[in-house]
Design a protein around this motif. Structure first.
Motif, PDB file in Angstrom:
ATOM      1  N   PHE A   1       0.889  -1.167  -0.135  1.00 46.75           N
ATOM      2  CA  PHE A   1       0.132   0.046  -0.082  1.00 46.75           C
ATOM      3  C   PHE A   1       0.796   1.360  -0.090  1.00 46.75           C
ATOM      4  N   GLU A   2       0.150   2.347  -0.676  1.00 42.52           N
ATOM      5  CA  GLU A   2       0.729   3.717  -0.443  1.00 42.52           C
ATOM      6  C   GLU A   2      -0.263   4.674  -0.091  1.00 42.52           C
ATOM      7  N   LYS A   3       0.131   5.869   0.274  1.00 38.88           N
ATOM      8  CA  LYS A   3      -0.807   6.850   0.530  1.00 38.88           C
ATOM      9  C   LYS A   3      -0.850   7.555  -0.856  1.00 38.88           C
ATOM     10  N   LYS A   4      -2.211   7.798  -1.171  1.00 36.12           N
ATOM     11  CA  LYS A   4      -2.465   8.672  -2.545  1.00 36.12           C
ATOM     12  C   LYS A   4      -3.519   9.869  -2.087  1.00 36.12           C
ATOM     13  N   THR A   5      -3.264  10.980  -2.410  1.00 36.40           N
ATOM     14  CA  THR A   5      -4.108  11.991  -2.323  1.00 36.40           C
ATOM     15  C   THR A   5      -5.136  11.966  -3.633  1.00 36.40           C
ATOM     16  N   VAL A   6      -6.456  11.789  -3.392  1.00 36.21           N
ATOM     17  CA  VAL A   6      -7.223  11.643  -4.595  1.00 36.21           C
ATOM     18  C   VAL A   6      -8.234  12.928  -4.703  1.00 36.21           C
ATOM     19  N   LEU A   7      -8.037  13.750  -3.614  1.00 37.10           N
ATOM     20  CA  LEU A   7      -8.557  15.100  -4.030  1.00 37.10           C
ATOM     21  C   LEU A   7      -7.659  16.055  -3.286  1.00 37.10           C
ATOM     22  N   ALA A   8      -7.255  17.019  -4.031  1.00 40.82           N
ATOM     23  CA  ALA A   8      -6.450  18.189  -3.485  1.00 40.82           C
ATOM     24  C   ALA A   8      -7.077  18.869  -2.501  1.00 40.82           C
ATOM     25  N   PRO A   9      -6.428  19.712  -1.480  1.00 39.57           N
ATOM     26  CA  PRO A   9      -7.401  20.617  -0.769  1.00 39.57           C
ATOM     27  C   PRO A   9      -7.567  22.032  -1.553  1.00 39.57           C
ATOM     28  N   LYS A  10      -8.601  22.626  -1.431  1.00 43.05           N
ATOM     29  CA  LYS A  10      -9.135  23.700  -2.028  1.00 43.05           C
ATOM     30  C   LYS A  10      -9.790  23.389  -3.458  1.00 43.05           C
ATOM     31  N   SER A  11     -10.173  22.359  -3.525  1.00 44.68           N
ATOM     32  CA  SER A  11     -10.877  21.517  -4.703  1.00 44.68           C
ATOM     33  C   SER A  11     -12.142  22.350  -4.850  1.00 44.68           C
ATOM     34  N   VAL A  12     -12.563  22.460  -6.031  1.00 48.13           N
ATOM     35  CA  VAL A  12     -14.060  22.967  -6.394  1.00 48.13           C
ATOM     36  C   VAL A  12     -14.955  21.930  -6.600  1.00 48.13           C
ATOM     37  N   VAL A  13     -16.059  21.661  -6.041  1.00 49.09           N
ATOM     38  CA  VAL A  13     -16.845  20.541  -6.034  1.00 49.09           C
ATOM     39  C   VAL A  13     -17.993  20.892  -6.857  1.00 49.09           C
ATOM     40  N   GLU A  14     -18.057  20.235  -8.047  1.00 42.80           N
ATOM     41  CA  GLU A  14     -19.007  20.352  -9.200  1.00 42.80           C
ATOM     42  C   GLU A  14     -20.522  20.795  -8.734  1.00 42.80           C
TER      43      GLU A  14
END
Length: 432
Positions: A305-318
């Motif tokens: 396993f590895e840590k993976k960021t799937v959503l960056a901070p300050k992302s716009v939500v549609e």
């Protein structure tokens, strides 16, 4: 006429004997494959762990990375002390207890059987909370544990009542505590709940590791030898003769346990880089086996396993780009996610996430002025493991990206007039 006697066929006898021997051998092998304490059967699993139950989770998120029979309540032995240690830390945080407070050993604590781990307290002995806590965390001292329990709740049974109340508050559904030490075999908990308790401790009280990682501790100046940490898997033991073969880089806690009904148990934690795991193994055969089986899970975790960021901070939500506010110069403010979303994923796999739900506050709840960074709602994302189909959800806050300054009275007046005529016009249209 004499009846002829047929000679015994040696090959047949040998073959029959070999067959019997093979049957006996197979029976013996079946017994040998029972790898728990005192020959108890282990639970089958694809990592080859010789355990009754086990679990490996990501310490940050609680995401389950591997599990074996993890929901069955089993005797916890001295892993029970994790709850005692947690309650002591809570009492200190809430200023009902202090590290330097001196505790006078009760008759109950002094009468704790010395056949287990002990610092041999006598009634009337005085020691600080810190000293007793170290004795409990490093050497799993039962009498020190009872001394702390008695101080907090008046008696061990009073403390046990508190333990069960706290377990319910924390959502540990399988936990049944009947002792503060774990010496009672009727104290049971599942591997899942034990891992959850460990995660709560590390999250709320990271100072716990300052005690659990101590290699040794001298309880009294007059004591001939220090207490040696029962957690032989500590990474720092790599330089300790006799223990370095069990040392595992990054291990800095948490708690071992043993009684006949439980076998050899261990709740552990390890950190390498940005990854911290929490593990539990229950009912292994020997003192060393609990660490060997834990190492197998850690090796699996770090290699897989590895840590993976799937959503960056300050992302716009549609589905939630803006939020309406009242009495502001602007009627709406742009919003984004406050933090990132990170999952533990299998190496080489690109995770896919989807928005499950979003919720923002109503206009009536958001009245200007509203500073940038104000939490105005939440959004929940779901990640589905393509292989295991395990669904993981994470919720993050939605925050404003700019100040919502209050409009002047003149602007508000004309806006109110406009809203009035707009509402009146729509009402008239709806009549026809």
């Amino acid at each position: 006429m004499k009846e002829k006697v047929r000679p015994v066929r040696i090959k047949t006898v040998i073959a029959a004997s070999l067959a019997v021997w093979m049957v006996m051998l197979s029976l013996g092998s079946a017994v040998a494959m029972a790898n728990g304490y005192q020959g108890r059967e282990s639970t089958k699993n694809d990592l080859g762990l010789q355990v009754k139950a086990a679990i490996l989770i990501d310490a940050d998120s609680g995401q389950v990375l591997y599990e074996v029979n993890s929901e069955e309540p089993l005797p916890a032995a001295s892993m029970t002390k994790l709850m005692t240690e947690y309650i002591v830390l809570e009492e200190i945080t809430n200023e009902r207890l202090s590290w330097d407070e001196v505790i006078t050993t009760s008759a109950e604590a002094a009468s704790t059987p010395s056949d287990g781990s002990s610092v041999f307290l006598a009634q009337g002995d005085q020691h600080t909370v810190r000293d007793l806590y170290k004795a409990m965390a490093v050497g799993s001292a039962n009498d020190a544990t009872i001394a702390l329990a008695s101080q907090i709740a008046g008696s061990e049974q009073g403390f046990v009542k508190k333990m069960n109340e706290v377990a319910a508050e924390l959502g540990l559904k399988t936990a049944i505590f009947t002792s503060a030490t774990g010496l009672s075999e009727t104290t049971v908990i599942s591997a899942t709940d034990m891992a959850r308790l460990a995660q709560i401790i590390l999250s709320k009280h990271p100072e716990f590791l300052d005690y659990s990682k101590l290699q040794e501790y001298k309880f009294r100046e007059r004591d001939k030898d220090p207490i040696i940490n029962i957690n032989w898997m500590l990474g720092t033991n790599v330089n300790q003769k006799g223990l370095k073969h069990l040392a595992y880089e990054g291990v800095d806690g948490m708690k071992t346990g043993f009684i006949n009904a439980a076998g050899y148990n261990f709740t552990g934690t390890v950190k390498r880089g940005e990854q911290r795991f929490i593990s539990v193994v229950m009912d292994t055969a020997t003192k060393s086996a609990r660490f060997n089986e834990t190492a197998k899970m850690y090796n699996y975790g770090f290699s897989t396993f590895e840590k993976k960021t799937v959503l960056a901070p300050k992302s716009v939500v549609e589905t939630a780009k803006t939020v309406k506010i009242k009495k502001g110069k602007k009627k709406t403010l742009p919003i984004v996610t406050e933090k990132d979303i990170t999952f533990m994923v299998k190496k080489g796999v690109e995770p896919k996430i989807e928005v499950v739900s979003s919720d923002v506050k109503s206009e009536a709840e958001l009245v200007a002025p509203i500073p940038a960074g104000t939490v105005v709602g939440t959004v929940t994302y779901k990640y589905t493991d393509a292989e295991t189909k395990q669904e993981l959800k994470k919720t993050v806050n939605l925050v404003t990206t700019e100040d919502g300054t209050k409009a002047g009275w003149f602007r508000l007046m004309f806006r109110g007039i406009g809203d009035f005529f707009s509402g009146l016009f729509n009402g008239i249209v709806n009549l026809f």
